[in-house]
Design a protein around this motif. Structure first.
Motif, PDB file in Angstrom:
ATOM      1  N   GLN A   1       2.702   5.782   5.368  1.00 21.78           N
ATOM      2  CA  GLN A   1       2.783   4.343   6.360  1.00 21.78           C
ATOM      3  C   GLN A   1       2.135   4.536   7.355  1.00 21.78           C
TER       4      GLN A   1
ATOM      5  N   HIS B   1       6.000   9.131   0.395  1.00 21.93           N
ATOM      6  CA  HIS B   1       5.824   7.450   0.931  1.00 21.93           C
ATOM      7  C   HIS B   1       4.953   7.840   2.329  1.00 21.93           C
TER       8      HIS B   1
ATOM      9  N   TRP C   1       5.123   7.807  -5.934  1.00 17.43           N
ATOM     10  CA  TRP C   1       4.470   7.601  -4.561  1.00 17.43           C
ATOM     11  C   TRP C   1       4.363   6.320  -4.288  1.00 17.43           C
ATOM     12  N   GLN C   2       4.346   5.991  -2.739  1.00 21.65           N
ATOM     13  CA  GLN C   2       4.272   4.785  -2.305  1.00 21.65           C
ATOM     14  C   GLN C   2       3.580   4.860  -1.050  1.00 21.65           C
ATOM     15  N   GLY C   3       2.549   3.679  -0.990  1.00 20.41           N
ATOM     16  CA  GLY C   3       1.750   3.482  -0.110  1.00 20.41           C
ATOM     17  C   GLY C   3       0.640   2.826   0.033  1.00 20.41           C
TER      18      GLY C   3
END
Length: 162
Positions: free
Chosen positions: A84, A82, A43-45
């Motif tokens: 953003q 992700h 998980w990216q953010g």
């Protein structure tokens, strides 16, 4: 489950939680459905993650997509989430046989299936649910073999309103 939940009110079946926790819960539910499949997730953010309404129909649609990937790639599936700004992207990557040209063209149409079982409506319903939230599902082949399911969703319909 998706058909039964579709008519229920969002507030009745929804819970509010940070997006990264939603992804963790989604992965846990996916593993319960397919315990023999290794699901690697990232998980990216920006943190703290935005708080979203965890709609049951959306969760079921995403679990269905995870399950489809596990059908094609029963040893392992990779998931990347992700977020953003106001956009959520999710990729489900498998190492199955990939998508034949006809399958790529017809995937998501009702009553089309490549499986020996089922009705061919799971991907159709998942796609319809994601589109209801303003999102899109794109199926492509991966370099090196396998399929990539890319889901994009605007966060505006999922965010908790202050």
């Amino acid at each position: 489950n998706m058909l039964a939940a579709a008519g229920q009110g969002r507030a009745e079946e929804a819970a509010a939680l940070p997006l990264n926790h939603y992804f963790d819960d989604l992965l846990e539910k996916g593993q319960l459905v397919r315990p023999g499949v290794a699901m690697e997730a990232e998980w990216q953010g920006a943190l703290p993650a935005p708080r979203i309404i965890a709609d049951q129909t959306l969760t079921q649609a995403l679990i269905n997509l995870l399950n489809n990937a596990a059908d094609a790639s029963p040893h392992s599936v990779e998931i990347l989430g992700h977020w953003q700004d106001n956009e959520l992207q999710m990729e489900i990557r498998d190492r199955g046989p990939g998508l034949a040209p006809e399958v790529q063209q017809r995937a998501g149409q009702p009553f089309f299936t490549t499986k020996g079982h089922g009705f061919g409506i799971g991907l159709f319903l998942a796609n319809a649910t994601i589109e209801r939230f303003g999102g899109k599902v794109l199926l492509t082949n991966r370099e090196g073999g396998g399929a990539l399911t890319r889901i994009s969703l605007p966060l505006t319909k999922l965010l908790i309103k202050p």
